[in-house]
Design an enzyme around this catalytic site. Structure first.
Site, PDB file in Angstrom:
ATOM      1  CB  SER A 144      -0.984   0.071   1.227  1.00 50.45           C
ATOM      2  OG  SER A 144      -1.950  -0.961   1.150  1.00 50.45           O
ATOM      3  CE  LYS A 169      -3.542   1.137  -0.744  1.00 50.55           C
ATOM      4  NZ  LYS A 169      -4.596   0.741   0.525  1.00 50.55           N
ATOM      5  CE1 TYR A 185      -4.042  -0.728  -4.017  1.00 52.71           C
ATOM      6  CE2 TYR A 185      -5.081  -3.172  -3.971  1.00 52.71           C
ATOM      7  CZ  TYR A 185      -4.477  -1.924  -3.295  1.00 52.71           C
ATOM      8  OH  TYR A 185      -4.347  -1.627  -1.879  1.00 52.71           O
ATOM      9  CE1 TYR A 214      -4.703   2.281   4.351  1.00 56.63           C
ATOM     10  CE2 TYR A 214      -3.197   1.077   5.756  1.00 56.63           C
ATOM     11  CZ  TYR A 214      -3.641   1.331   4.490  1.00 56.63           C
ATOM     12  OH  TYR A 214      -2.879   1.008   3.283  1.00 56.63           O
ATOM     13  CB  VAL A 216      -0.252  -5.419   4.553  1.00 58.48           C
ATOM     14  CG1 VAL A 216      -1.128  -4.463   5.042  1.00 58.48           C
ATOM     15  CG2 VAL A 216      -0.314  -5.660   2.896  1.00 58.48           C
TER      16      VAL A 216
END
Length: 615
Positions: free
Chosen positions: A70, A73, A195, A247, A265
């Site tokens: 991630s 992103k 993705y 997050y 992650v």
């Protein structure tokens, strides 16, 4: 690809110490919902810090490869913004914190859009907005975007990609949800597959640190110089990372670390202090939010130690080295004998003065420490002048102190020009006996100290300078016949002055021609800082008072005994009497006095010009 070097030195030791302190943390576990991620070494650990001008410090497994996950992103978001524009992307992706887990299958209940590009729904949407001829070309543009931030070519870990594609049912569900709400216009499977691929790009902690440093540097890679993203888009990306990058732990992160950041992650975290530094940490053990346990701990510790919290200070200025030069290039205002001048001409490059200005925060201190470390190998002494420095952070003072310890242990002597104790050394003022090195009021005396260090090391073999003279062998009598020296010497009277005594005040009338037999005197000037500073120091074998005697003007500067001093004085009355008693002798003396006066004026002018009138 531009080669990279992990830097040694003061900052490196801080990074290594943080790595050592966090290494024992073994809570959490690697992500197991992607089988390939569950198979990594759970105890691999790396910390890397890259400055906004491209210097890299690291500890641990900094070149171990892992998948970006991630952390991809914000970089895909930057590319989508570049392709479609801020307004068009904003019509598909909001920029509000979600307060939910990163893989929540949900949209904002009011706007019916993904809440931000840092959660999976927003990231899949950003991936769908990338331009290209076909799916392969669109992903290739994503990969090249990451490579421009990292400064080297990056590849996909095909095993991780296959594992993600095989088990990514939740992300496919998000993709179809986005298509059903009209957020995606095309095939949701293509967007989700892109993705998966972007998350499977292999990076190292060193790569991520440089990617973060590129964000810190207004989107320009500080090593390659490539503009990976525009400054305006970089600002947008960092803003979203600040509120959404961690997050549903974003609030805790903002208060305890205080840096725009993004986790993955795979065990990585990147954090950015705009204009100063990028940080990357890799450790696969994750907490309940999906963030690296060691990564969070290491970032907190680095932020605390280096004072990186973006709300810690309000002043944007950073200290830099205003000037740096050797004592051969800019000597002190002590007029030295010919023998010493020769030694300093040959070896003066072994002592340097560094002038700092601005605010001394982490970034400025890092640049200063790094520059001095790079040059320290050829130095025997140096002086650091911090009188023009404004704010000094605790970490900056600590780094300069560590540098002094490091240099001292390597045999390099260090002085500070720090009359106001900005670097928080012991006491309230000057500490000449500090074992770490002396602290001076002005730069000129620190320069003289550097010169003396070089002379002590290299004067061996050179003719030692004379420190004492009789009247008849004083250089002012050079060129006179023996009987002339004897007759002239009878006109002088020997006087002594204790250290600190004022011999002549500014504006006082001529009081005599003074030949220095032993000791030193100092001509001073009032500085703009309210202190008296040295204009020139004169030692045995030199003279003063010539101009008032020759021209009749008053003394322009204070003359003070710098040490106990013994002088031979020719009074004005005796000087005037030589006109009728011994005109030839007076003419010979005048020639010597004129030469000495010129040399004294020339030395003073050159000293002032070399420093722009500064002290």
């Amino acid at each position: 690809m531009v080669s990279r070097t992990i830097e040694p030195g003061v900052v490196a030791r801080i990074v290594e110490d943080v790595h050592r302190r966090c290494r024992g943390e073994r809570s959490g576990r690697p992500a197991d919902y992607i089988p390939e991620l569950a198979a990594v070494d759970p105890d691999s650990f790396a910390i890397c810090l890259a400055t906004a001008d491209g210097r890299i410090y690291g500890a641990g497994d900094v070149r171990t490869g892992f998948t970006i996950q991630s952390i991809s992103k914000p970089f895909t978001y930057a590319l989508a913004l570049a392709d479609r524009g801020l307004e068009a992307v904003g019509e598909r992706i909001d920029v509000e914190p979600s307060g939910e887990p990163f893989n929540e299958i949900s949209l904002d209940p009011v706007t019916a859009r993904p809440r931000n590009p840092m959660i999976n729904a927003g990231a899949i949407t950003a991936a769908a907005l990338i331009d290209g001829r076909d799916p392969a070309d669109r992903f290739e543009r994503v990969r090249r975007c990451y490579a421009s931030f990292a400064g080297r070519e990056l590849t996909v870990n095909e095993a991780v990609y296959a594992s993600e594609a095989r088990t990514g049912y939740r992300n496919r569900a998000i993709g179809y949800m986005l298509r059903s709400f009209g957020i995606l216009d095309g095939d949701p499977d293509e967007a989700v597959d892109r993705y998966f691929r972007q998350c499977s790009v292999t990076v190292t902690c060193e790569d991520l640190a440089l990617m973060a440093a590129s964000l810190a540097n207004n989107g320009r890679n500080p090593v390659t110089g490539e503009q990976a993203a525009s400054a305006a888009l970089t600002e947008q990306v960092l803003s979203v990372m600040t509120t959404c990058g961690m997050y549903n732990a974003a609030g805790d992160w903002a208060t305890t670390v205080g840096l725009p950041a993004k986790s993955g992650v795979g065990g990585g975290i990147v954090a950015v202090l705009p204009g100063q530094v990028g940080i990357a940490v890799y450790s696969p053990r994750l907490d309940g939010h999906g963030n690296s346990v060691r990564g969070v701990a290491a970032c907190r510790e680095l932020s605390r130690r280096l004072e990186l919290h973006f709300l810690h200070v309000t002043r944007a200025a950073r200290a830099a080295i205003r000037a740096a030069y050797s004592v051969a290039e800019v000597p002190s205002r002590l007029r030295r004998p010919t023998e010493e001048i020769g030694v300093l001409a040959a070896h003066g490059h072994r002592a340097r003065v560094y002038e700092l200005h601005g605010d001394l925060l982490f970034a400025g201190a890092e640049r200063t420490v790094r520059t001095i470390e790079e040059q320290a190998g050829e130095l025997e002494a140096l002086a650091i002048d911090v009188r023009r420095v404004g704010e000094v952070s605790a970490i900056a003072a600590r780094m300069i102190d560590d540098l002094r310890h490091q240099l001292l242990s390597a045999g390099v002597r260090v002085a500070l020009v720090d009359p106001d104790a900005r670097l928080r050394h012991p006491g309230s003022g000057i500490e000449p006996d500090d074992p770490m090195g002396p602290v001076f009021v002005d730069r000129d005396t620190a320069t003289e100290w550097c010169e003396n260090t070089v002379l002590a090391n290299h004067r061996r073999g050179a003719e030692p300078a004379r420190t004492s003279f009789g009247i008849e062998d004083h250089p002012a009598f050079a060129g006179l016949a023996a009987d002339q020296r004897s007759r002239l010497a009878e006109q002088f009277r020997v006087r002594t002055f204790a250290r600190g005594v004022v011999i002549a005040e500014p504006g006082s009338v001529r009081s005599g021609l003074y030949l220095i037999l032993d000791g030193r005197v100092r001509l001073t000037v009032d500085g703009t800082d309210g202190r008296q500073h040295r204009l020139l120091s004169l030692s045995a074998g030199m003279s003063f008072g010539e101009i008032p005697m020759l021209v009749g003007t008053p003394f322009g500067n204070e003359v003070r005994a710098e040490t106990d001093v013994r002088v031979a004085v020719l009074t004005p009355e005796r000087f005037d009497g030589l006109t009728s008693q011994a005109p030839g002798l007076k003419l010979a003396l005048l020639e010597r006095l004129a030469a000495e006066a010129f040399a004294q004026i020339d030395a003073g002018v050159r000293a002032i010009a070399a420093r722009g009138g500064d002290y």
